[in-house]
Design a protein around this motif. Structure first.
Motif, PDB file in Angstrom:
ATOM      1  N   ASN A   6      20.812  -1.932  38.740  1.00  0.00           N
ATOM      2  CA  ASN A   6      22.161  -2.494  38.696  1.00  0.00           C
ATOM      3  C   ASN A   6      23.011  -1.981  39.852  1.00  0.00           C
ATOM      4  OD1 ASN A   6      25.165  -1.859  37.563  1.00  0.00           O
ATOM      5  ND2 ASN A   6      24.417  -3.888  36.945  1.00  0.00           N
ATOM      6  N   HIS A   7      22.970  -0.676  40.099  1.00  0.00           N
ATOM      7  CA  HIS A   7      23.733  -0.090  41.203  1.00  0.00           C
ATOM      8  C   HIS A   7      23.131   1.262  41.565  1.00  0.00           C
ATOM      9  CE1 HIS A   7      25.633   1.937  37.761  1.00  0.00           C
ATOM     10  NE2 HIS A   7      25.930   2.908  38.621  1.00  0.00           N
ATOM     11  N   THR A   8      23.477   1.703  42.735  1.00  0.00           N
ATOM     12  CA  THR A   8      23.130   3.057  43.144  1.00  0.00           C
ATOM     13  C   THR A   8      24.321   3.633  43.893  1.00  0.00           C
ATOM     14  OG1 THR A   8      21.419   4.467  44.117  1.00  0.00           O
ATOM     15  CG2 THR A   8      22.035   2.496  45.369  1.00  0.00           C
ATOM     16  N   ILE A   9      24.470   4.929  43.810  1.00  0.00           N
ATOM     17  CA  ILE A   9      25.575   5.600  44.492  1.00  0.00           C
ATOM     18  C   ILE A   9      25.080   6.104  45.841  1.00  0.00           C
ATOM     19  CG2 ILE A   9      27.149   7.573  44.410  1.00  0.00           C
ATOM     20  CD1 ILE A   9      27.102   7.229  41.318  1.00  0.00           C
ATOM     21  N   PHE A  37      34.721   5.171  44.072  1.00  0.00           N
ATOM     22  CA  PHE A  37      33.702   4.241  44.567  1.00  0.00           C
ATOM     23  C   PHE A  37      34.288   3.041  45.300  1.00  0.00           C
ATOM     24  CE2 PHE A  37      32.069   6.087  40.572  1.00  0.00           C
ATOM     25  CZ  PHE A  37      31.061   6.860  41.108  1.00  0.00           C
ATOM     26  N   ALA A  39      32.481  -0.470  46.401  1.00  0.00           N
ATOM     27  CA  ALA A  39      31.215  -1.161  46.154  1.00  0.00           C
ATOM     28  C   ALA A  39      31.004  -2.349  47.086  1.00  0.00           C
ATOM     29  CB  ALA A  39      31.165  -1.638  44.700  1.00  0.00           C
ATOM     30  N   ALA A  41      28.294  -5.586  47.098  1.00  0.00           N
ATOM     31  CA  ALA A  41      27.275  -6.275  46.295  1.00  0.00           C
ATOM     32  C   ALA A  41      26.232  -6.912  47.192  1.00  0.00           C
ATOM     33  CB  ALA A  41      27.915  -7.337  45.414  1.00  0.00           C
ATOM     34  N   VAL A  46      22.636  -6.237  42.748  1.00  0.00           N
ATOM     35  CA  VAL A  46      22.731  -4.785  42.849  1.00  0.00           C
ATOM     36  C   VAL A  46      23.951  -4.442  43.707  1.00  0.00           C
ATOM     37  CG1 VAL A  46      21.585  -2.703  43.741  1.00  0.00           C
ATOM     38  CG2 VAL A  46      20.245  -4.491  42.615  1.00  0.00           C
ATOM     39  N   THR A  47      24.668  -3.380  43.319  1.00  0.00           N
ATOM     40  CA  THR A  47      25.756  -2.924  44.172  1.00  0.00           C
ATOM     41  C   THR A  47      25.430  -1.553  44.743  1.00  0.00           C
ATOM     42  OG1 THR A  47      27.039  -1.917  42.372  1.00  0.00           O
ATOM     43  CG2 THR A  47      27.564  -4.209  42.952  1.00  0.00           C
ATOM     44  N   LEU A  48      25.874  -1.345  45.964  1.00  0.00           N
ATOM     45  CA  LEU A  48      25.854  -0.027  46.582  1.00  0.00           C
ATOM     46  C   LEU A  48      27.261   0.518  46.388  1.00  0.00           C
ATOM     47  CD1 LEU A  48      24.006  -0.721  49.944  1.00  0.00           C
ATOM     48  CD2 LEU A  48      23.044  -0.017  47.756  1.00  0.00           C
ATOM     49  N   ASP A  49      27.384   1.584  45.625  1.00  0.00           N
ATOM     50  CA  ASP A  49      28.679   2.172  45.324  1.00  0.00           C
ATOM     51  C   ASP A  49      28.846   3.412  46.199  1.00  0.00           C
ATOM     52  OD1 ASP A  49      28.662   0.200  43.420  1.00  0.00           O
ATOM     53  OD2 ASP A  49      28.509   1.552  41.706  1.00  0.00           O
TER      54      ASP A  49
END
Length: 130
Positions: A6-9, A37, A39, A41, A46-49
């Motif tokens: 879903n996302h990664t930091i 954050f 973000a 998308a 998937v989002t890169l936060d």
């Protein structure tokens, strides 16, 4: 239930600078900001936060992105226009070049926080069924 990322930091010295660098290079938009954050998308949801943390706490990571030929061409033009150091290989032995692996193209470069970024047009091993 299927499992999806879903996302990664992504740790950054400056979350806005890193998010804008990435989004601008790939023709994407910042989609949300909350708390620490910023973000961005990706097409698959998937989002890169991007999160700001002290520079000495950042552990460089590798992020690889599968892009279309058109997206690669546009991003590579921006890399060259902006004078971003880039390489055909992850060991930085082939500067100012791209690679041609598995029937596609690829390039490596660093983001403002020191993460190794990679753009490829064909997955390693080639396209399934090809």
């Amino acid at each position: 239930m299927s499992v999806e990322l879903n996302h990664t930091i992504v740790h950054a010295r400056d979350n806005r600078e890193s998010a804008e660098f990435f989004a601008g290079l790939l023709g994407l938009e910042i989609t949300a900001e909350w708390g620490p954050f910023v973000a961005v998308a990706l097409a698959n949801g998937v989002t890169l936060d991007f999160a700001a943390i002290p520079a000495e706490l950042i552990t460089p990571q590798h992020y690889a992105f599968l892009v279309s030929e058109e997206e690669f061409e546009a991003a590579y033009a921006r890399i060259r226009e902006r004078g971003i150091e880039h390489y055909a290989d992850p060991h930085k032995r082939q500067p100012n070049a791209i690679n041609r692996n598995d029937g596609g193209r690829g390039v490596y470069f660093m983001d403002p926080a020191g993460h190794a970024m990679e753009l490829i047009t064909v997955p390693y091993g080639g396209r399934p069924g090809a």
